[in-house]
Design an enzyme around this catalytic site. Structure first.
Site, PDB file in Angstrom:
ATOM      1  N   GLU A 157      28.237 -30.328  24.050  1.00 57.49           N
ATOM      2  CA  GLU A 157      28.962 -29.764  25.189  1.00 57.49           C
ATOM      3  C   GLU A 157      28.001 -29.012  26.125  1.00 57.49           C
ATOM      4  O   GLU A 157      26.997 -28.486  25.650  1.00 57.49           O
ATOM      5  CB  GLU A 157      30.095 -28.825  24.712  1.00 57.49           C
ATOM      6  N   ARG A 161      33.207 -25.698  16.175  1.00 56.04           N
ATOM      7  CA  ARG A 161      31.992 -26.045  16.892  1.00 56.04           C
ATOM      8  C   ARG A 161      31.902 -27.554  17.005  1.00 56.04           C
ATOM      9  O   ARG A 161      32.315 -28.282  16.087  1.00 56.04           O
ATOM     10  CB  ARG A 161      30.742 -25.583  16.118  1.00 56.04           C
ATOM     11  N   HIS A 221      36.074 -25.214  25.657  1.00 55.53           N
ATOM     12  CA  HIS A 221      35.589 -24.094  24.816  1.00 55.53           C
ATOM     13  C   HIS A 221      36.134 -22.748  25.318  1.00 55.53           C
ATOM     14  O   HIS A 221      35.373 -21.860  25.680  1.00 55.53           O
ATOM     15  CB  HIS A 221      34.049 -24.086  24.782  1.00 55.53           C
TER      16      HIS A 221
HETATM   17  C1  8YV Z   1      32.437 -17.997  22.810  1.00 56.81           C
HETATM   18  C2  8YV Z   1      32.823 -18.849  20.444  1.00 56.81           C
HETATM   19  O1  8YV Z   1      33.179 -17.975  23.963  1.00 56.81           O
HETATM   20  O2  8YV Z   1      32.739 -16.681  19.559  1.00 56.81           O
HETATM   21  C3  8YV Z   1      32.429 -17.848  19.415  1.00 56.81           C
HETATM   22  O3  8YV Z   1      31.797 -18.250  18.426  1.00 56.81           O
HETATM   23  O4  8YV Z   1      32.733 -19.991  20.234  1.00 56.81           O
HETATM   24  C4  8YV Z   1      33.398 -18.417  21.749  1.00 56.81           C
HETATM   25  O5  8YV Z   1      34.286 -17.368  21.519  1.00 56.81           O
HETATM   26  C5  8YV Z   1      31.221 -18.820  23.067  1.00 56.81           C
HETATM   27  O6  8YV Z   1      30.476 -19.091  21.954  1.00 56.81           O
HETATM   28  C6  8YV Z   1      30.352 -18.114  24.127  1.00 56.81           C
HETATM   29  O7  8YV Z   1      29.314 -17.395  23.592  1.00 56.81           O
END
Ligand code: 8YV
Length: 339
Positions: free
Chosen positions: A275, A246, A293
């Site tokens: 972001e 993150r 991402h």
């Molecule tokens: C997602 C992610 O695409 O699953 C997670 O925690 O970071 C990614 O796989 C993103 O968060 C969209 O919701």
């Protein structure tokens, strides 16, 4: 279906565009308002659309906090299409009796694959060299042209050893003969360490020993800027840093400066503080690979994530309980019983 039967069905909001087949599945169970154009709803608009709705299908960009929960008293479940859920205020959700669900397991291997892709692209300077070629600057071979760091046999450091961290460890140890060291809030059982070929070390040793350091820990107040100027200064000047987890875990300004000053050799980043904005200094340094991402973005995995989020809504709102709830001690509402 009769009007009476229709009006008894739970009402849900799908807050972002998602596979039409998944929306169609939800429509077989609920009264659904969806967002096929992926409109950027303001917070007030989101709250207005949630009125009278028991369920919300969310993604990481949808913030569920005290103010939203207080304004949406009918809400009983938010199903996040993500394994991470730092967009949810879990304490506030628990206080309001709102169940949170995420999408563990279904994205582990795809995300670990991408971790390796980003690590290799970074260590072997893939995008930097491609940009050079596209600019027409490649005129002759030279012995040190885009020479980078080796992956095989190197020491792979992993900060955060959950499912995805373990997937990366396995790829490193078994596929590339890497020495794997890790740091985590809690140490893994000895048999799991042995299976992964991973050795537990303190955070300082991890920073000092890793040739390549991959971050896969969850974001919370306690992991905010877990990698800042002081931590970067402890790393090897030849080291690679990869952030798959993150934005906010890394101090992006400090990282841009470390890359500029070559305190570390290179970084691969799939996530950013604030972001989709990216710290402007990161865009000016050549030794960083930047992706928007997309670590979980294979088509089958994104579909599996969407299906799991939908199935959580269906199972919970039809009274069978959430499939993958986040709260460790689900509130009584987790039975799906009417409030
Ligand atoms: C997602 C992610 O695409 O699953 C997670 O925690 O970071 C990614 O796989 C993103 O968060 C969209 O919701």
């Amino acid at each position: 279906m009769s009007d009476a039967a229709t009006s008894q069905r739970p009402r849900i909001l799908v807050t972002r565009a998602v596979f039409p087949e998944v929306v169609a599945k939800l429509e077989r169970h609920f009264e659904v308002e969806s967002n096929p154009d992926d409109a950027d709803w303001s917070r007030d608009e989101l709250i207005a659309r949630l009125q009278g709705r028991q369920g919300a299908f969310t993604t990481g960009s949808v913030k569920v906090d005290e103010a939203l929960l207080a304004a949406c008293p009918d809400l009983r479940i938010c199903a996040n299409m993500a394994v991470g859920y730092n967009n949810f205020d879990i304490d506030a959700m628990t206080r309001h009796g709102v169940v949170a669900t995420n999408t563990p397991d279904v994205l582990t291997e795809t995300t670990a694959d991408f971790g390796f892709a980003l690590l290799m692209a970074t260590a072997r300077r893939l995008t930097e060299s491609e940009h050079y070629l596209r600019r027409g600057e490649w005129k002759k071979w030279s012995y040190d042209m885009f020479a980078g760091a080796d992956i095989h046999g190197a020491t792979l450091g992993i900060l955060g050893m959950g499912r995805i961290g373990q997937g990366i460890a396995r790829r490193g140890a078994l596929g590339f003969g890497m020495k794997v060291i890790y740091h985590n809030r809690s140490r893994l059982p000895a048999d799991v360490e042995a299976e992964l070929g991973a050795r537990y070390v303190g955070k300082d040793e991890l920073l000092a020993q890793a040739d390549h350091l991959v971050l896969v820990l969850p974001y919370s107040a306690s992991s905010h800027h877990a990698i800042g100027a002081a931590e970067l200064a402890r790393m090897k000047p030849t080291a690679t840093l990869v952030n798959l987890a993150r934005g906010g875990i890394v101090d992006d300004a400090a990282l841009a400066e470390a890359l500029r000053a070559r305190t570390i050799a290179a970084a691969g980043l799939d996530v950013f503080e604030g972001e989709p904005s990216v710290h402007p200094a990161l865009l000016t340094v050549p030794n960083v690979v930047l992706t928007p991402h997309i670590a979980s973005a294979s088509i089958p995995t994104r579909r599996a994530m969407a299906d799991l989020a939908a199935d959580n809504l269906i199972s919970f709102l039809e009274g069978r309980g959430a499939l993958t709830p986040v709260q460790p001690n689900p509130s009584p509402a987790d039975t799906g019983a009417a409030r």
